[in-house]
Design a protein around this motif. Sequence first.
Motif, short mmCIF file in Angstrom:
data_model
loop_
_atom_site.label_atom_id
_atom_site.label_comp_id
_atom_site.label_asym_id
_atom_site.label_seq_id
_atom_site.Cartn_x
_atom_site.Cartn_y
_atom_site.Cartn_z
N GLU A 88 0.71 -1.11 -0.12
CA GLU A 88 0.07 0.14 0.18
C GLU A 88 0.90 1.19 0.06
N VAL A 102 2.87 4.12 -1.81
CA VAL A 102 2.78 4.50 -3.27
C VAL A 102 4.25 5.07 -3.56
N TYR A 103 4.71 5.86 -2.53
CA TYR A 103 5.78 6.79 -2.52
C TYR A 103 6.35 7.15 -1.05
N GLN A 106 -3.06 13.17 -7.08
CA GLN A 106 -1.87 13.10 -7.92
C GLN A 106 -2.19 13.61 -9.34
N LYS A 159 -3.02 10.49 -12.05
CA LYS A 159 -3.06 9.26 -11.19
C LYS A 159 -4.18 9.27 -10.23
N ASP A 160 -4.16 8.21 -9.45
CA ASP A 160 -5.53 8.02 -8.52
C ASP A 160 -4.98 9.00 -7.25
N VAL A 218 -4.10 9.61 -3.44
CA VAL A 218 -3.50 8.79 -2.48
C VAL A 218 -3.60 9.72 -0.86
N GLU A 228 -2.00 10.79 2.08
CA GLU A 228 -0.58 11.31 2.26
C GLU A 228 -0.37 11.70 3.74
N SER A 267 -1.73 3.84 -0.97
CA SER A 267 -2.87 3.52 -1.76
C SER A 267 -4.07 3.59 -1.14
N GLU A 291 -6.50 2.22 -3.02
CA GLU A 291 -7.63 1.21 -3.74
C GLU A 291 -8.19 0.21 -2.82
N ARG A 292 -7.71 -0.02 -1.68
CA ARG A 292 -8.48 -1.10 -0.87
C ARG A 292 -9.69 -0.44 -0.42
#
Length: 603
Positions: free
Chosen positions: A85, A87-88, A134, A137-138, A140, A142, A217, A219-220
């Motif tokens: 999970e 991303v960065y 982002q 992008k999707d 996030v 943060e 992320s 997504e979950r």
Amino acid sequence: MKKHAVFFVSPLLMAGVLLILLPIFTLMTLDRLERQKEFSFQRLLEKGVSLIRTFEAGTRTGMFTMRWGAQRIQAMLLETSFQPEVVYMMITSKDGRILAHSDAAMVGQIFDAMPDTAKINKDTAKVYHRVRQQKDKDEVFEVFKRFVPIRPRFKRGHMRMHGMPIRLQDNLPNRQESFQDRQERQRETMDWSRPYFQGQGEELTEMAEHYLFAGLSMEREKFARTRLLKETVWRGTFFFLLGCAGMVALFAFQAYRSARASLTSVKAFSDTVIQNMPSGLVTMNLYHDITSVNRSAKKIFGGDLTSPFPQLVELIELIDEMTSSQEMVNREITLKSVSGSNIRLDVTASPIRDSENQVMGFLFLFRDLTQIWELKKQVETNKRLAAIGKLAAGVAHEIRNPLSSIKGFATYFSKRYEDNATDSETALIMVKEVERINRSITQLLEFAKPMVVEKKQVDLHDLVDHSLKLVHHDLIQKKIETKVDIDLKQPFIYTDGDRMNQVLLNLYINAIQALGDRGRLEIRVQDAAKIPGHIEIRVMDNGSGIDEQAIDLVFDPYFTTRSTGTGLGLSIVHRIIENLNGSIRVESTKGRGTCFIINLPVS
């Protein structure tokens, strides 16, 4: 027609089910989505905080035990980002330049979503979070904070390496610096992490201003929300079908409902008619217990009636009369309401018979005649007052002239026969009696002549205080307790202050004469609750009270219960209040006290 009716009703029922279920499931869905969102955010926040704290602790250990530089931190950042999970992860300077990033290609670029650093610097230990979109992008989740790999408790000269105390390299013992050492030192001077190792002696330098970011992320969470929506739609469909099944049951039950409604409609109509009758209705059974009371009866008697009825004797007399005559009875009677006041009623009593003509109870119809009765009494009182006024105007002047002569002769004889005590005392009694007759004539003339009122703005506080001062000596002499309660939105009214002072003085004198030693006189002034734009003045005492038979006569001229009274005081009070467009009434219980209630317009 029957099929048409079913076709017409069915869509309405379906629409009704939809209108009921749709808001319920909408609210349930929104609530579950909100709870899911809160749970997801809390989970991501806890994970992000743990990730940042762990990374910061690992960096702190590496920097001060193994002298990590930017390259080692970059490597650790990359390794940490491999966790699920994540991303960065990145470290930036205060101007947004990326110093370390899990994607090495991003190092050196500018982070365009830099938050307010002033807020972050207020508490360097606090972790902040936000949801950020982002570019291309999707979203996030943060998590970020001030990057602080050093704490004041770490002293530069007391850090450990592999469990042993060491000093920083710049404090190692003097040795010959090799070429490789010089190159290493030059690389370290270009390293953004070097400011954390600089300082003088044992004091730490001010830390460099760097910020640590971790993007997680979502997504979950999106998957969970999508699944929740699908489950909600499925449940909504299920319950809608269940509602449709319920409609079928309603159709089956419709015939029963219609039949039941038809049977109860007559009873409902009759009950509605009885409850909304303008006359009061009370029914009693054969045991003289009240079985029903309509709204008008409750209004007439001032509340719910209890069984047995307080005035059961009067009604039993009517029941006995009905039983003997076998007919209904009609008459006027006076009863007491729930509050204790007298009410004049026109009562019609009738037996209630069943289908076999047997008496099963008694019915009483009440018509409230209290207002009409009071208006009749007021008209009669006004007629008597008008007649006495006309009589007084013609007789008073004829009586005063002989009285002056009688008083003069009596005074003459009292002086002439001063040596004869009996004759002198007789003459003085004649003088006093003449003076008493003269006072009565003066009051009679005051009562008979047209009354002129001069209205102006009057302060009720001043009015009550001034009127009490006039009887202050009598109150002190008889040790009478005085209580004044004035509660008004506006203390000023437009009235005749002198006339009102005369009214209050008369009422005070009557109260003082009715009170024994250590009695209580209370004056209460407040806004009238039932008459907008009026005030209510109550003059109350706990004296001997007035007989119930005499209450209706207290305002009649020459009616008095005292041997020394003229019987005109309250008549004059009544006339003054009428000329001021107000009203006055009296409430009294023998042996418990009397209350005079005055209603006056404010303007």
